[in-house]
Design a protein around this motif. Structure first.
Motif, PDB file in Angstrom:
ATOM      1  N   ARG A 249      15.125   9.999   0.692  1.00  0.00           N
ATOM      2  CA  ARG A 249      15.891   8.751   0.758  1.00  0.00           C
ATOM      3  C   ARG A 249      15.008   7.540   1.031  1.00  0.00           C
ATOM      4  NH1 ARG A 249      21.909   9.203   2.843  1.00  0.00           N
ATOM      5  NH2 ARG A 249      22.562  11.011   1.631  1.00  0.00           N
ATOM      6  N   ASP A 250      13.735   7.760   1.286  1.00  0.00           N
ATOM      7  CA  ASP A 250      12.817   6.665   1.536  1.00  0.00           C
ATOM      8  C   ASP A 250      11.490   7.004   0.866  1.00  0.00           C
ATOM      9  OD1 ASP A 250      11.780   4.327   2.440  1.00  0.00           O
ATOM     10  OD2 ASP A 250      11.859   4.808   4.577  1.00  0.00           O
ATOM     11  N   THR A 251      10.625   6.020   0.745  1.00  0.00           N
ATOM     12  CA  THR A 251       9.317   6.282   0.153  1.00  0.00           C
ATOM     13  C   THR A 251       8.433   7.015   1.151  1.00  0.00           C
ATOM     14  OG1 THR A 251       8.543   4.109   0.872  1.00  0.00           O
ATOM     15  CG2 THR A 251       9.400   4.271  -1.363  1.00  0.00           C
ATOM     16  N   ILE A 252       7.633   7.938   0.643  1.00  0.00           N
ATOM     17  CA  ILE A 252       6.656   8.682   1.449  1.00  0.00           C
ATOM     18  C   ILE A 252       5.277   8.370   0.885  1.00  0.00           C
ATOM     19  CG2 ILE A 252       5.851  10.972   2.150  1.00  0.00           C
ATOM     20  CD1 ILE A 252       8.731  11.975   1.774  1.00  0.00           C
ATOM     21  N   GLU A 253       4.336   7.973   1.727  1.00  0.00           N
ATOM     22  CA  GLU A 253       3.003   7.579   1.261  1.00  0.00           C
ATOM     23  C   GLU A 253       1.928   8.455   1.890  1.00  0.00           C
ATOM     24  OE1 GLU A 253       2.186   3.434   1.495  1.00  0.00           O
ATOM     25  OE2 GLU A 253       4.212   2.824   0.917  1.00  0.00           O
ATOM     26  N   GLU A 254       0.978   8.905   1.059  1.00  0.00           N
ATOM     27  CA  GLU A 254      -0.142   9.720   1.517  1.00  0.00           C
ATOM     28  C   GLU A 254      -1.380   9.378   0.688  1.00  0.00           C
ATOM     29  OE1 GLU A 254      -0.712  11.997   3.854  1.00  0.00           O
ATOM     30  OE2 GLU A 254       1.285  12.102   4.739  1.00  0.00           O
ATOM     31  N   ASP A 255      -2.554   9.531   1.285  1.00  0.00           N
ATOM     32  CA  ASP A 255      -3.818   9.296   0.582  1.00  0.00           C
ATOM     33  C   ASP A 255      -4.414  10.615   0.107  1.00  0.00           C
ATOM     34  OD1 ASP A 255      -3.574   6.629   1.125  1.00  0.00           O
ATOM     35  OD2 ASP A 255      -4.960   6.629   2.817  1.00  0.00           O
ATOM     36  N   ILE A 256      -4.934  10.621  -1.116  1.00  0.00           N
ATOM     37  CA  ILE A 256      -5.641  11.789  -1.633  1.00  0.00           C
ATOM     38  C   ILE A 256      -6.875  11.325  -2.393  1.00  0.00           C
ATOM     39  CG2 ILE A 256      -3.547  13.192  -1.857  1.00  0.00           C
ATOM     40  CD1 ILE A 256      -3.815  12.763  -4.930  1.00  0.00           C
ATOM     41  N   GLN A 257      -7.801  12.243  -2.601  1.00  0.00           N
ATOM     42  CA  GLN A 257      -9.013  11.973  -3.376  1.00  0.00           C
ATOM     43  C   GLN A 257      -8.962  12.778  -4.652  1.00  0.00           C
ATOM     44  OE1 GLN A 257     -11.395  10.053  -1.506  1.00  0.00           O
ATOM     45  NE2 GLN A 257     -12.764   9.725  -3.222  1.00  0.00           N
ATOM     46  N   ILE A 258      -9.107  12.124  -5.792  1.00  0.00           N
ATOM     47  CA  ILE A 258      -9.209  12.810  -7.077  1.00  0.00           C
ATOM     48  C   ILE A 258     -10.535  12.405  -7.703  1.00  0.00           C
ATOM     49  CG2 ILE A 258      -8.293  12.991  -9.423  1.00  0.00           C
ATOM     50  CD1 ILE A 258      -5.524  12.849  -8.349  1.00  0.00           C
ATOM     51  N   GLY A 259     -11.435  13.356  -7.854  1.00  0.00           N
ATOM     52  CA  GLY A 259     -12.784  13.029  -8.292  1.00  0.00           C
ATOM     53  C   GLY A 259     -13.430  12.131  -7.253  1.00  0.00           C
ATOM     54  N   SER A 260     -13.923  10.980  -7.683  1.00  0.00           N
ATOM     55  CA  SER A 260     -14.529  10.021  -6.750  1.00  0.00           C
ATOM     56  C   SER A 260     -13.572   8.894  -6.402  1.00  0.00           C
ATOM     57  CB  SER A 260     -15.805   9.445  -7.368  1.00  0.00           C
ATOM     58  OG  SER A 260     -15.506   8.771  -8.584  1.00  0.00           O
ATOM     59  N   HIS A 261     -12.283   9.066  -6.726  1.00  0.00           N
ATOM     60  CA  HIS A 261     -11.309   7.984  -6.582  1.00  0.00           C
ATOM     61  C   HIS A 261     -10.337   8.246  -5.442  1.00  0.00           C
ATOM     62  CE1 HIS A 261     -12.827   6.978 -10.558  1.00  0.00           C
ATOM     63  NE2 HIS A 261     -12.494   8.193 -10.957  1.00  0.00           N
ATOM     64  N   LEU A 262     -10.071   7.214  -4.658  1.00  0.00           N
ATOM     65  CA  LEU A 262      -9.073   7.287  -3.596  1.00  0.00           C
ATOM     66  C   LEU A 262      -7.738   6.808  -4.148  1.00  0.00           C
ATOM     67  CD1 LEU A 262      -8.498   7.729  -0.525  1.00  0.00           C
ATOM     68  CD2 LEU A 262      -8.941   5.285  -0.231  1.00  0.00           C
ATOM     69  N   LEU A 263      -6.693   7.594  -3.917  1.00  0.00           N
ATOM     70  CA  LEU A 263      -5.348   7.239  -4.370  1.00  0.00           C
ATOM     71  C   LEU A 263      -4.390   7.199  -3.190  1.00  0.00           C
ATOM     72  CD1 LEU A 263      -4.837   9.504  -7.536  1.00  0.00           C
ATOM     73  CD2 LEU A 263      -5.870   7.267  -7.401  1.00  0.00           C
ATOM     74  N   ARG A 264      -3.468   6.255  -3.247  1.00  0.00           N
ATOM     75  CA  ARG A 264      -2.352   6.250  -2.299  1.00  0.00           C
ATOM     76  C   ARG A 264      -1.107   6.638  -3.083  1.00  0.00           C
ATOM     77  NH1 ARG A 264      -1.861   5.833   2.558  1.00  0.00           N
ATOM     78  NH2 ARG A 264      -0.064   5.106   3.712  1.00  0.00           N
ATOM     79  N   ILE A 265      -0.666   7.873  -2.874  1.00  0.00           N
ATOM     80  CA  ILE A 265       0.474   8.415  -3.604  1.00  0.00           C
ATOM     81  C   ILE A 265       1.763   8.031  -2.894  1.00  0.00           C
ATOM     82  CG2 ILE A 265       1.577  10.508  -4.478  1.00  0.00           C
ATOM     83  CD1 ILE A 265      -1.015  10.095  -5.826  1.00  0.00           C
ATOM     84  N   ILE A 266       2.719   7.491  -3.654  1.00  0.00           N
ATOM     85  CA  ILE A 266       4.004   7.065  -3.093  1.00  0.00           C
ATOM     86  C   ILE A 266       5.111   7.870  -3.769  1.00  0.00           C
ATOM     87  CG2 ILE A 266       5.531   5.109  -2.640  1.00  0.00           C
ATOM     88  CD1 ILE A 266       3.039   3.307  -3.260  1.00  0.00           C
ATOM     89  N   ASP A 267       5.740   8.773  -2.986  1.00  0.00           N
ATOM     90  CA  ASP A 267       6.882   9.537  -3.491  1.00  0.00           C
ATOM     91  C   ASP A 267       8.134   8.718  -3.196  1.00  0.00           C
ATOM     92  OD1 ASP A 267       8.649  11.459  -4.353  1.00  0.00           O
ATOM     93  OD2 ASP A 267       8.573  12.624  -2.498  1.00  0.00           O
ATOM     94  N   THR A 268       8.891   8.394  -4.230  1.00  0.00           N
ATOM     95  CA  THR A 268      10.034   7.495  -4.069  1.00  0.00           C
ATOM     96  C   THR A 268      11.350   8.253  -4.082  1.00  0.00           C
ATOM     97  OG1 THR A 268      10.292   7.117  -6.447  1.00  0.00           O
ATOM     98  CG2 THR A 268       8.745   5.691  -5.261  1.00  0.00           C
ATOM     99  N   ALA A 269      12.375   7.592  -3.584  1.00  0.00           N
ATOM    100  CA  ALA A 269      13.727   8.152  -3.666  1.00  0.00           C
ATOM    101  C   ALA A 269      14.161   8.201  -5.123  1.00  0.00           C
ATOM    102  CB  ALA A 269      14.691   7.292  -2.851  1.00  0.00           C
ATOM    103  N   GLY A 270      14.977   9.194  -5.452  1.00  0.00           N
ATOM    104  CA  GLY A 270      15.470   9.313  -6.823  1.00  0.00           C
ATOM    105  C   GLY A 270      16.251   8.086  -7.240  1.00  0.00           C
TER     106      GLY A 270
END
Length: 443
Positions: A249-270
């Motif tokens: 019901r709300d956005t969830i944010e987490e940081d991950i590394q893919i290759g040499s790149h930093l990503l902030r992944i945001i899982d959103t509500a449907g």
């Protein structure tokens, strides 16, 4: 200028701590604390450090950097003592007893700037280099620290000065017979500079995530597998996964590394026509996350495409973003028409078993973003300077069309001033205080 000192390493337990002094009295203070008569320039020397009661504080490596060949351009002494919280503080307290004060945040770098050791763009690169968590960002900032952006600014400035010189020829010899090509030459040169600055500005905004991490929004209708994809990317159960639609019901944010790149992944509500107020807020935040994202992962069910999917598809068709279409649940078969996605990058996965095709697609996209040759502006201040320079060039162009060369020249001078501010700001005091106050103490 006063002599300053600070601990240059982070607080906490570690093998080594560094205490730094800069100023005219740095060498005298080092001699008093170590009871040594001399320190050769740039030579590491093992010394006993004493307090004012002649009690031993530590045995440390002491290095003297003679002015002007130091980071700040002043005499610098570094005490490389044993790590931990106590020892470095005891040494600093003893230093401050000898006509020396505690440095303000960023004051060492500020002195380096004021003494001509670095320019403003290099100073900002130092601050960003300390903060960045991206490997690609660190490489970019290291190049800027070496002077890559400074050279670019100098080149643009020289080109604008050349245009000024051409303009002065027109003004001074207005009654003489001048080549007709001279006016066209000025226009062509102005166009080239304008296009170069626009490309730099656009690339800087497009690649902003290289420093802080690219924002990646996962969107889709409820129960399409967004949270499962997030959990797979993180390799942990971060989001609750359920067959009940509307679980997230709300956005969830987490940081991950893919290759040499930093990503902030945001899982959103449907995204759907929500039934209650809380879910409506979550859906609105999902749409906001899409607007703020650098990359959008639009997830669709391989077995079903309905009105909710159509709404999401219309949303992504009208955004100027990097979009990857993720067809999920392909293990159940593909029963939807994929032709509608022919203008997008499409990846087929089953979030329950394997998302490696999605990871590879993301890595390829991120690698392509980081192969651009344009120079990158790393701060709001730098971006504002380029925007103001472009505005001055736009205004100058209008006066060039009407032949009002004095006014044209006036606006070109403004453009030169604005572009020069990236490396050598004119409004010193207020700008410097604001810029260097964001640094850590001891840098």
């Amino acid at each position: 200028m006063e002599t300053i000192a600070a601990i240059a390493t982070p607080n906490g337990v570690g093998a080594i701590s560094i205490v730094r002094i800069s100023g005219d009295k740095a060498l005298d203070i080092a001699k008093k604390l170590t009871k040594k008569d001399s320190f050769p320039n740039r030579v590491a020397k093992l010394c006993k450090i004493y307090d004012s009661n002649n009690e031993l504080i530590d045995i440390a490596i002491v290095i003297y950097f003679k002015a002007p060949h130091s980071f700040t351009g002043e005499d610098i002494v570094e005490f490389q003592c044993h790590g931990g919280v106590v020892v470095s503080r005891l040494i600093l307290e003893e230093i401050l007893k000898h006509d020396c004060r505690l440095a303000y945040p960023g004051e060492f770098t500020k002195r380096a700037f004021l003494n001509g050791k670095i320019d403003a763009s290099q100073a900002e690169a130092i601050a960003k280099l300390i903060e960045t968590r991206s490997r690609e960002g660190a490489k970019l900032l290291s190049r800027q620290l070496e002077g890559e952006l400074s050279k670019f600014v100098d080149e643009v400035r020289e080109k604008l000065i050349e245009i000024m010189a051409y303009c002065e020829v027109f003004i001074d010899y207005a009654e003489e017979d001048l080549p007709e090509s001279l006016g066209k030459d000025i226009t062509d040169r102005l166009n080239n500079i304008e296009n170069l600055l626009k490309k730099t500005l656009e690339a800087s905004k497009r690649r902003e995530g290289i420093l802080s991490g690219y924002k990646v929004a996962i969107i889709g209708k409820p129960n399409v597998g967004k949270s499962s994809i997030l959990n797979k990317l993180l390799n942990k159960q971060r989001a609750i996964v359920s067959d009940i639609a509307g679980t997230t019901r709300d956005t969830i944010e987490e940081d991950i590394q893919i290759g040499s790149h930093l990503l902030r992944i945001i899982d959103t509500a449907g995204i759907r026509n929500a039934k209650d107020e809380i879910e409506k807020i979550g859906v609105e935040r999902s749409k906001k996350a899409v607007n703020e994202a650098d990359i959008v992962l639009a997830v669709f069910d391989a077995t079903d495409f309905n009105k909710e999917d159509e709404e999401i598809f219309e949303l992504i068709k009208n955004i100027n973003k990097n979009v990857i279409i993720v067809i999920n649940k392909v293990d159940k078969g593909i029963n939807i028409d994929l032709d509608r996605f022919k203008n997008f990058d499409v990846v087929k996965i089953s979030a329950k078993s394997d998302i490696s095709p999605l990871v590879e697609k993301l890595k390829t996209l991120l690698d392509s973003l980081n192969t651009e040759d344009e120079h990158i502006l790393i701060s709001t201040r730098q971006i504002n300077s380029v925007e103001k320079a472009l505005n001055s060039i736009k205004e100058a162009r209008e006066f060039l069309k009407t032949g009002e060369l004095e006014l044209f020249s006036y606006h070109i001078q403004d453009a030169i001033r604005y572009i020069s501010e990236i490396t050598k700001p004119f409004e010193y005091d207020e700008m410097l205080d604001k810029m260097f106050s964001s640094f850590c103490v001891g840098k």
